[in-house]
Design an enzyme around this catalytic site. Sequence first.
Site, PDB file in Angstrom:
ATOM      1  N   TYR A  38      24.145  20.114 -17.374  1.00 19.62           N
ATOM      2  CA  TYR A  38      25.109  19.693 -16.721  1.00 19.62           C
ATOM      3  C   TYR A  38      26.606  19.193 -17.167  1.00 19.62           C
ATOM      4  CZ  TYR A  38      25.423  17.031 -12.350  1.00 19.62           C
ATOM      5  OH  TYR A  38      26.236  16.347 -11.663  1.00 19.62           O
ATOM      6  N   ASP A  39      26.634  18.470 -18.104  1.00 16.00           N
ATOM      7  CA  ASP A  39      27.743  17.847 -18.162  1.00 16.00           C
ATOM      8  C   ASP A  39      28.162  18.325 -18.380  1.00 16.00           C
ATOM      9  OD1 ASP A  39      26.660  15.367 -17.777  1.00 16.00           O
ATOM     10  OD2 ASP A  39      25.741  14.860 -20.712  1.00 16.00           O
ATOM     11  N   LEU A  85      11.096  -4.305  11.415  1.00 17.96           N
ATOM     12  CA  LEU A  85      10.114  -3.982  12.199  1.00 17.96           C
ATOM     13  C   LEU A  85       8.658  -4.902  11.864  1.00 17.96           C
ATOM     14  CD1 LEU A  85       9.412  -0.654   9.196  1.00 17.96           C
ATOM     15  CD2 LEU A  85      10.229  -0.567  11.537  1.00 17.96           C
ATOM     16  N   LYS A 126       7.062   0.952   1.354  1.00 17.38           N
ATOM     17  CA  LYS A 126       8.249   0.569   1.916  1.00 17.38           C
ATOM     18  C   LYS A 126       9.430  -0.183   0.307  1.00 17.38           C
ATOM     19  CE  LYS A 126       9.712  -3.532   4.839  1.00 17.38           C
ATOM     20  NZ  LYS A 126      10.758  -4.453   4.022  1.00 17.38           N
ATOM     21  N   ARG A 147      22.883  -2.481   7.189  1.00 14.52           N
ATOM     22  CA  ARG A 147      22.279  -2.673   8.613  1.00 14.52           C
ATOM     23  C   ARG A 147      23.183  -4.004   9.085  1.00 14.52           C
ATOM     24  NH1 ARG A 147      18.501  -6.431   9.480  1.00 14.52           N
ATOM     25  NH2 ARG A 147      16.725  -5.807  11.147  1.00 14.52           N
ATOM     26  N   LYS A 300       4.717   4.929  11.046  1.00 21.93           N
ATOM     27  CA  LYS A 300       4.856   4.956  12.115  1.00 21.93           C
ATOM     28  C   LYS A 300       3.906   5.952  12.608  1.00 21.93           C
ATOM     29  CE  LYS A 300       9.431   4.550   9.578  1.00 21.93           C
ATOM     30  NZ  LYS A 300      10.646   5.113   9.164  1.00 21.93           N
ATOM     31  N   LYS A 324       2.281  -5.740   4.499  1.00 19.09           N
ATOM     32  CA  LYS A 324       2.944  -5.783   3.611  1.00 19.09           C
ATOM     33  C   LYS A 324       1.445  -6.234   2.765  1.00 19.09           C
ATOM     34  CE  LYS A 324       6.484  -6.890   3.681  1.00 19.09           C
ATOM     35  NZ  LYS A 324       7.338  -7.760   4.034  1.00 19.09           N
TER      36      LYS A 324
END
Length: 791
Positions: A38-39, A85, A126, A147, A300, A324
């Site tokens: 890759y390099d 949330l 989370k 945010r 969700k 949580k």
Amino acid sequence: MTATAQAAARATELREALDQHNYRYYVLDEPSIPDAEYDRLFRELQAIEAAHPQLVTADSPTQRVGGAPLSAFAEVRHEVPMLSLGNAFDEQSMRDFDRRVREGLDLPAGDLFGGGAEIDYCCEPKLDGLAVSILYEQGQLVRAATRGDGSTGEDITTNVRTIRNVPLKLRGKDWPDVLEVRGEVFISKAGFAALNERQREAGGKTFANPRNAAAGSLRQLDSTITASRPLEFCCYGIGRVDGALPETQTAVLEQLREWGLTISRELKLATGVDACLAYYEDIGNRRADLDYEIDGVVFKVNALAQQRELGFRAREPRWAIAHKFPALEEVTELLDVEFQVGRTGAVTPVARLKPVQVAGVTVSNATLHNMDEVARLGVMIGDHVIIRRAGDVIPQVMQVVPERRPADARPVVIPETCPVCGSAVERTQLVKRGKGGQSVSEGSVYRCVGRLTCQAQLKQSIIHFVSRRALDIDGLGEKIVEQLVDTGLVSSPADLFSLTYEQVIDLEGFAELSTKNLLSAIQDSKRPTLARFIYALGIPDAGEETAKLLARALGSLARISRALPEVLVYLPDVGLEVAHEIHSFFADDHNQTVISQLLDRGLELQEEGNVAAEFAASVSFAEFIARLNIPHVAKTGAERLANAFGSLSALIAADWLELKQVERFTDKAQQSLLAYFRDDEQREQALAIEAQLRDFGMHWDSPKAEVADDQPLTGQTWVLTGTLETFSRDVAKEHLESLGAKVAGSVSAKTHCLVAGPGAGSKLTKAEQLGVTVWDEAKLLDMLREQGIQP
């Protein structure tokens, strides 16, 4: 085709290849080429763009290095607010949330005859990072923002472009004209540890936790700093969209994954609140094993039509909730600092705390690591401090709350004498060796110099010596070892093999049967493998894998005990500092005495033999010259010297005229080489290293041995997870290694097979995602029996 056209075509080809490799590495976790390849492709693209600046594109992989520092961040107003949330902290809160969802959708409620309608929920961990929004237009990244307060954030586009797994251009086609994706920028646990290590080496400030590190890195005005940080992005949702997308949350995320965005590998669809609670419990149990920090689970409603029907209230959606985990951090008072003495004599500060509940466990002690950490934290006795606990990790002091420091706070001072034996406490020294010689600096560890005359070190050494992975003497637990040392019956590991029936039966808690069992277990341990014996000796910085390597490579205790550090470094994964620790251990008179006593008292080492075939004649003359660390003589120069002279004696005897004949060997290198061998000590050391290589059969002139490649699992990587019922995972690992396999601790695309027992978690999930072969214990047992191993 013109040269420029050829360069443009090649640049396009390289960008597409690099984007594909990035997608496979970051999104699919299935790297298709080695990092070095890759390099090479990346450097080729850099060279083309440097020669033809007009070919540079905004979405080129080379454009992740950051730009000129900003004076401030511009504001970005979110067209679709980034809302927070609601939180659930217990099972009842989750059931109340599910009830509100079903009521809001006017679905049938449960009664005595049934549970009513059930909702499909999208479930994912989370992440504990920083929420960001990334905007794509026509598939190109055009803006990224924090945010902020939910309505307005900061423009961090330049910084987000440096994050390696954020696509600068979406893959595939048919994306919406405008697509705003939302997710979390975070730093993995491994990345956080490496970042802090680099900060310490550079004398910079270390970070308290991965979340702070991620937030601080993302809000750098100098984006080149951001580019140097190990940031990652995980997408969890969408904002503004001008175009068509699937109609469920999970399908949207899977589509985003197809377009090159990373989503959670723990993404799951659950039907009903009970399935959500089971997911929460499963993730909670595996929390410490995850590669990243999480602080809960997000649920969700999966159907987007139902999300729209439920809508929002105040500052949060009615269709999502964060369940949580109990807090991992709490504030408490540092009552005192005591110092413990470990097996190697390290004197370690331990915080004594006012008891506090952290993650459901009462914590009254926490590690401070070493005095450098005490200084970094600026902690004083009497301070209020933040304590962190993750999974089963020892709680640690993360930071001080300076505004709550009392007037009578006292500094933490290292004792001058050992709190156990009264011997002097000295700070360790770090010796760095290189071509320019060696430099000495102060280490972070303080040690008691009393060694085995210090009962703390003696007890810990014996506990290690008899432990399961060492000599595995059943019945010798910590309490019994403490009795043996406290009564004076044992003053070294060798004394264990001189214990009599009369001595043991007089110990507290022993009767006739338990005495006979213990003495029998001691006798049964007298035939350890060489690897177990080396590990049992407790050589500083030499763990179980190093012990296995020493035993396999050098083949005998005699060779290991006299191996020079400069010879040990020819073994894979043995650095010079560890090599010096091994050599110093065996050069110590006391250690030599204990080893002699162990052998005199009947220990018979198993699996001793010759140097492993793969290391026979394994050291080339060029490598030998390069490892002498002669200033100005690098690898290429060493190869030319080896070709020109062929032997060490000829090289030592060479004069400047002969060296002049070596092709492209500079005057500075010639002078350095001559000066090196004119030094009596350096010349004799080089000759001693060569003599030992010859003695061990590793010398370039030694006879080569045929490397047997007939072990059935040679070249294969296996992983064990869950609980095995027939034998322990350690025993299974030994069996697999005896057949030539490498047993790793984590699953990757290169894993040949995963053996999963009951309780298997994230490793099994990852193996299934990568298409790795998965066996149960029964299949493993069948294979071992076929190979003649009777578990």
